[in-house]
Design a protein around this motif. Structure first.
Motif, PDB file in Angstrom:
ATOM      1  N   ASN A   1       8.336  46.344  25.895  1.00  0.00           N
ATOM      2  CA  ASN A   1       8.222  47.377  24.868  1.00  0.00           C
ATOM      3  C   ASN A   1       9.439  48.302  24.905  1.00  0.00           C
ATOM      4  N   GLY A   2       9.947  48.645  23.731  1.00  0.00           N
ATOM      5  CA  GLY A   2      11.086  49.552  23.646  1.00  0.00           C
ATOM      6  C   GLY A   2      12.434  48.889  23.775  1.00  0.00           C
ATOM      7  N   LEU A   3      12.455  47.587  24.009  1.00  0.00           N
ATOM      8  CA  LEU A   3      13.714  46.859  24.125  1.00  0.00           C
ATOM      9  C   LEU A   3      14.329  46.672  22.734  1.00  0.00           C
ATOM     10  N   THR A   4      15.665  46.721  22.658  1.00  0.00           N
ATOM     11  CA  THR A   4      16.348  46.524  21.378  1.00  0.00           C
ATOM     12  C   THR A   4      17.199  45.260  21.419  1.00  0.00           C
ATOM     13  N   VAL A   5      17.560  44.769  20.237  1.00  0.00           N
ATOM     14  CA  VAL A   5      18.402  43.578  20.140  1.00  0.00           C
ATOM     15  C   VAL A   5      19.749  43.819  20.810  1.00  0.00           C
ATOM     16  N   GLN A   6      20.322  45.005  20.611  1.00  0.00           N
ATOM     17  CA  GLN A   6      21.617  45.316  21.198  1.00  0.00           C
ATOM     18  C   GLN A   6      21.563  45.295  22.723  1.00  0.00           C
ATOM     19  N   GLN A   7      20.484  45.783  23.291  1.00  0.00           N
ATOM     20  CA  GLN A   7      20.347  45.750  24.744  1.00  0.00           C
ATOM     21  C   GLN A   7      20.255  44.325  25.261  1.00  0.00           C
ATOM     22  N   VAL A   8      19.566  43.476  24.527  1.00  0.00           N
ATOM     23  CA  VAL A   8      19.450  42.069  24.930  1.00  0.00           C
ATOM     24  C   VAL A   8      20.814  41.371  24.845  1.00  0.00           C
ATOM     25  N   LEU A   9      21.570  41.672  23.794  1.00  0.00           N
ATOM     26  CA  LEU A   9      22.874  41.033  23.617  1.00  0.00           C
ATOM     27  C   LEU A   9      23.868  41.399  24.714  1.00  0.00           C
ATOM     28  N   THR A  10      23.744  42.605  25.265  1.00  0.00           N
ATOM     29  CA  THR A  10      24.664  43.043  26.316  1.00  0.00           C
ATOM     30  C   THR A  10      24.141  42.717  27.716  1.00  0.00           C
ATOM     31  N   ALA A  11      22.941  42.137  27.801  1.00  0.00           N
ATOM     32  CA  ALA A  11      22.371  41.762  29.092  1.00  0.00           C
ATOM     33  C   ALA A  11      22.954  40.423  29.553  1.00  0.00           C
ATOM     34  N   VAL A  12      22.659  40.045  30.789  1.00  0.00           N
ATOM     35  CA  VAL A  12      23.138  38.769  31.339  1.00  0.00           C
ATOM     36  C   VAL A  12      21.999  38.066  32.053  1.00  0.00           C
ATOM     37  N   GLY A  13      22.072  36.729  32.074  1.00  0.00           N
ATOM     38  CA  GLY A  13      21.065  35.943  32.757  1.00  0.00           C
ATOM     39  C   GLY A  13      21.442  35.708  34.208  1.00  0.00           C
ATOM     40  N   HIS A  14      20.455  35.794  35.103  1.00  0.00           N
ATOM     41  CA  HIS A  14      20.679  35.579  36.526  1.00  0.00           C
ATOM     42  C   HIS A  14      19.688  34.542  37.061  1.00  0.00           C
ATOM     43  N   PHE A  15      20.135  33.793  38.071  1.00  0.00           N
ATOM     44  CA  PHE A  15      19.273  32.826  38.739  1.00  0.00           C
ATOM     45  C   PHE A  15      18.792  33.402  40.074  1.00  0.00           C
ATOM     46  N   LYS A  16      17.704  32.831  40.569  1.00  0.00           N
ATOM     47  CA  LYS A  16      17.213  33.256  41.880  1.00  0.00           C
ATOM     48  C   LYS A  16      18.226  32.941  42.970  1.00  0.00           C
ATOM     49  N   ARG A  17      18.915  31.816  42.806  1.00  0.00           N
ATOM     50  CA  ARG A  17      19.979  31.468  43.744  1.00  0.00           C
ATOM     51  C   ARG A  17      21.206  32.317  43.434  1.00  0.00           C
ATOM     52  N   ARG A  18      21.537  33.204  44.308  1.00  0.00           N
ATOM     53  CA  ARG A  18      22.622  34.153  44.055  1.00  0.00           C
ATOM     54  C   ARG A  18      23.992  33.489  44.000  1.00  0.00           C
ATOM     55  N   SER A  19      24.100  32.271  44.515  1.00  0.00           N
ATOM     56  CA  SER A  19      25.388  31.580  44.484  1.00  0.00           C
ATOM     57  C   SER A  19      25.733  31.074  43.082  1.00  0.00           C
ATOM     58  N   LEU A  20      24.734  30.984  42.195  1.00  0.00           N
ATOM     59  CA  LEU A  20      24.978  30.519  40.834  1.00  0.00           C
ATOM     60  C   LEU A  20      25.531  31.647  39.979  1.00  0.00           C
ATOM     61  N   PRO A  21      26.449  31.324  39.048  1.00  0.00           N
ATOM     62  CA  PRO A  21      27.063  32.383  38.218  1.00  0.00           C
ATOM     63  C   PRO A  21      26.078  32.958  37.204  1.00  0.00           C
ATOM     64  N   SER A  22      26.364  34.176  36.761  1.00  0.00           N
ATOM     65  CA  SER A  22      25.551  34.794  35.710  1.00  0.00           C
ATOM     66  C   SER A  22      25.865  34.135  34.367  1.00  0.00           C
ATOM     67  N   ILE A  23      24.912  34.205  33.426  1.00  0.00           N
ATOM     68  CA  ILE A  23      25.025  33.520  32.142  1.00  0.00           C
ATOM     69  C   ILE A  23      25.030  34.546  31.007  1.00  0.00           C
ATOM     70  N   PRO A  24      26.051  34.525  30.133  1.00  0.00           N
ATOM     71  CA  PRO A  24      26.092  35.493  29.023  1.00  0.00           C
ATOM     72  C   PRO A  24      25.090  35.149  27.922  1.00  0.00           C
ATOM     73  N   VAL A  25      24.689  36.169  27.187  1.00  0.00           N
ATOM     74  CA  VAL A  25      23.806  36.005  26.033  1.00  0.00           C
ATOM     75  C   VAL A  25      24.664  35.940  24.775  1.00  0.00           C
ATOM     76  N   ILE A  26      24.436  34.939  23.932  1.00  0.00           N
ATOM     77  CA  ILE A  26      25.235  34.816  22.708  1.00  0.00           C
ATOM     78  C   ILE A  26      24.433  35.122  21.445  1.00  0.00           C
ATOM     79  N   GLU A  27      23.108  35.172  21.573  1.00  0.00           N
ATOM     80  CA  GLU A  27      22.302  35.473  20.391  1.00  0.00           C
ATOM     81  C   GLU A  27      20.940  36.001  20.830  1.00  0.00           C
ATOM     82  N   ALA A  28      20.402  36.962  20.080  1.00  0.00           N
ATOM     83  CA  ALA A  28      19.078  37.513  20.362  1.00  0.00           C
ATOM     84  C   ALA A  28      18.367  37.799  19.048  1.00  0.00           C
ATOM     85  N   ARG A  29      17.122  37.385  18.956  1.00  0.00           N
ATOM     86  CA  ARG A  29      16.333  37.612  17.746  1.00  0.00           C
ATOM     87  C   ARG A  29      14.939  38.099  18.121  1.00  0.00           C
TER      88      ARG A  29
END
Length: 260
Positions: free
Chosen positions: A147-175
């Protein structure tokens, strides 16, 4: 005057591989004109309408791999498979094979992502045909809820894995997701607290979405709704997409008949 200026701006200049100049009109969808053609009153009226959102062109990331594929489908005319093949082999040395899968689908395999991305954006191909990279090869969709999340906040967020050795993943689209209520003219979209998030350059779904370097949200798999047709009651398409396919097939047949 404003309408004339807008109509004139609808033309863009391109060059063929042999250096010949041609014009492309995004309103009338006319290409390979040696000079700008005047628009009719109806076309000028249509040109004043807001432009629809431009579809996002999928591209491969510059990462290790063995082969990269791009697919061709008809748009304004039937697939000229021999002509497409000749252009691919002539101008893209990384092409390793070109395969006709069926009458309306052609697949090209390239040995590097840079040339594959160039093919998708090449006006010689994408003006006359639908040229696409498969979504499953370059991106993956997930869902987050808050609740309260915006599209702009999602677009500037990044994806992370539980395994910290894996790189973060950028977000290219949010709807923002939601539900449709009502029927006909009274039908309206009711937004929810969930967002469909597209992550770039990965086929593995990140475990978390980190928002503003503060909040970590669990990412779950996005499962699209099964399409059903209100006319024929069959699955896999809707009445709107069925009409679109029928119109496209009629345009292709008309184009073929004119050439004869």
């Amino acid at each position: 005057m404003a309408a004339a200026a807008k109509a004139d701006s609808d033309w863009t200049v391109h060059r063929t591989k042999d250096g010949k100049t041609f014009y492309w009109n995004k309103i009338t969808q006319d290409g390979f004109q040696e000079e700008k053609q005047p628009l009719t009153d109806k076309e000028v009226e249509n040109s004043l309408k807001p432009d629809p959102p431009t579809p996002r062109v999928r591209k491969y990331q510059d990462a290790p791999g063995e082969r990269w594929q791009v697919f061709f489908r008809p748009k304004h005319k039937p697939l000229q498979t021999m002509q497409i093949s000749e252009e691919l082999w002539k101008h893209y040395p990384g092409v390793t094979d070109v395969t006709k899968l069926h009458q309306n689908k052609l697949r090209a395999t390239v040995n590097n992502p840079k040339e594959n991305n160039a093919i998708v954006c090449d006006p010689w191909f994408c003006i006359e045909y639908r040229v696409r990279i498969p979504a499953r090869s370059v991106e993956i969709d997930g869902v987050v809820s808050e609740n309260g999340l915006t599209v702009q906040q999602v677009l500037t967020a990044v994806g992370h894995f539980k395994r910290r050795s894996l790189p973060s993943i950028p977000v290219i689209e949010a709807r923002q997701m939601g539900t449709a209520e009502g029927e006909g003219a009274s039908k309206r979209f009711v937004p929810s607290s969930s967002y469909r998030v597209t992550f770039a350059g990965t086929t593995a779904l990140p475990d978390y979405l980190v928002v503003d370097n503060m909040l970590r949200l669990t990412v779950r798999m996005y499962r699209p709704r099964v399409m059903s047709c209100s006319n024929c009651k069959k699955l896999g398409h809707t009445a709107a997409t069925r009409r679109s396919v029928a119109n496209e097939e009629r345009n292709i047949r008309t184009s073929s008949a004119r050439k004869r």
